[in-house]
Enzyme design. Sequence first.
Site, PDB file in Angstrom:
ATOM      1  N   ARG A  51       0.806  -1.222   0.000  1.00  0.00           N
ATOM      2  CA  ARG A  51       0.000   0.000   0.000  1.00  0.00           C
ATOM      3  C   ARG A  51       0.836   1.268   0.000  1.00  0.00           C
ATOM      4  O   ARG A  51       0.567   2.191  -0.780  1.00  0.00           O
ATOM      5  CB  ARG A  51      -0.922   0.050   1.241  1.00  0.00           C
ATOM      6  N   THR A  52       1.806   1.360   0.880  1.00  0.00           N
ATOM      7  CA  THR A  52       2.520   2.635   1.031  1.00  0.00           C
ATOM      8  C   THR A  52       3.279   2.958  -0.252  1.00  0.00           C
ATOM      9  O   THR A  52       3.177   4.067  -0.790  1.00  0.00           O
ATOM     10  CB  THR A  52       3.477   2.564   2.243  1.00  0.00           C
ATOM     11  N   LYS A  80      25.713  -4.687  -1.781  1.00  0.00           N
ATOM     12  CA  LYS A  80      27.183  -4.772  -1.895  1.00  0.00           C
ATOM     13  C   LYS A  80      27.880  -4.174  -0.676  1.00  0.00           C
ATOM     14  O   LYS A  80      29.093  -4.024  -0.666  1.00  0.00           O
ATOM     15  CB  LYS A  80      27.646  -4.002  -3.144  1.00  0.00           C
ATOM     16  N   ARG A 101      11.302   3.791   3.288  1.00  0.00           N
ATOM     17  CA  ARG A 101      10.931   2.813   4.322  1.00  0.00           C
ATOM     18  C   ARG A 101      12.164   1.987   4.648  1.00  0.00           C
ATOM     19  O   ARG A 101      12.895   1.563   3.741  1.00  0.00           O
ATOM     20  CB  ARG A 101       9.816   1.887   3.849  1.00  0.00           C
ATOM     21  N   HIS A 129       5.100   5.699  11.590  1.00  0.00           N
ATOM     22  CA  HIS A 129       4.595   5.598  10.211  1.00  0.00           C
ATOM     23  C   HIS A 129       3.671   6.808  10.001  1.00  0.00           C
ATOM     24  O   HIS A 129       2.447   6.682   9.951  1.00  0.00           O
ATOM     25  CB  HIS A 129       3.847   4.277  10.043  1.00  0.00           C
TER      26      HIS A 129
END
Length: 302
Positions: A51-52, A80, A101, A129
């Site tokens: 969703r986000t 890496k 995120r 959030h």
Amino acid sequence: MKNRSLISISDYSKEEIMQILEIAAEFEKKPHQNLLNGRVIASLFFEPSTRTRLSFESAIQKLGGNVIGFSSAATSSVQKGESLKDTILTVCNYSDLIVMRHPVDGSARFASEVASVPIINAGDGANQHPTQCLLDLYSIQKTQGTLENLEVTFVGDLKYGRTVHSLVIALCQFNTKFHLVSPVELKLPSAVKRHIKEANLQYEQYTDFSEVIPKSDIIYMTRIQRERFPDPLEYEKVKNAYILDNSMLSNAKENCRILHPLPRVNEISINVDDNPKAYYFEQALNGVFVRQALIASILGLK
Ligand code: CP
């Protein structure tokens, strides 16, 4: 809000929150507005999302902007051994705004301290959030006609639930009465409860779910998050603690609505989905309008 990062919901005053919600309502009426005109927004998801990430991308495309980024750390140079600092310094060269995120608490704040463009925290570990919080507030206002003086019940993982932490902190500005339902192991952290106490508001903690349903204007269900438990056996003990079934809603208030940030596992039975009180998929749609409002405000276009 112009040029400011959004890392915690505490970064915004009540007036700024209300302004975002007003702008979101404008975008809901008219979603396609060519405000970004070719600007580039980076979407850096070091942790899974449906969703986000997709609602941010939808919001950017509806505003006429371009998205670059990655949906998994595995496809970036983090694989890496590149540091978060080096990744952010590099991506600032390519973008006007970064949506990020990350699984580590505090990573978004760290990114905002090294970045030359604003950062929007799309979830940092179990911490915050804030964009979910804004769409939750928008959904509450839309379904209740107000944000003031409501009884809001939070159910499930209140310890690790970043959406819960952000929303509880925001609702402290709206004279909310809090009902906190969780297993003993997953109670709301003291640092978040302190916000309720400092606002001189009431909260009650429960382990049993059914007794609070008739009192609730909003029931905010959450998933018990397997990925946040240091010990998998602890997760096994509580994973089925709360399951909301349609039959449990017979004595709910007429105005009561069920919210959930999603994804759900089994904590809301699918037989609730057709109940008019179920609002979680509309809630996810509201994320597009709220994120349009946020991007436009931070880039000084609204
Ligand atoms: N609500 C939420 O953050 O959902 P995603 O994890 O799918 O983005």
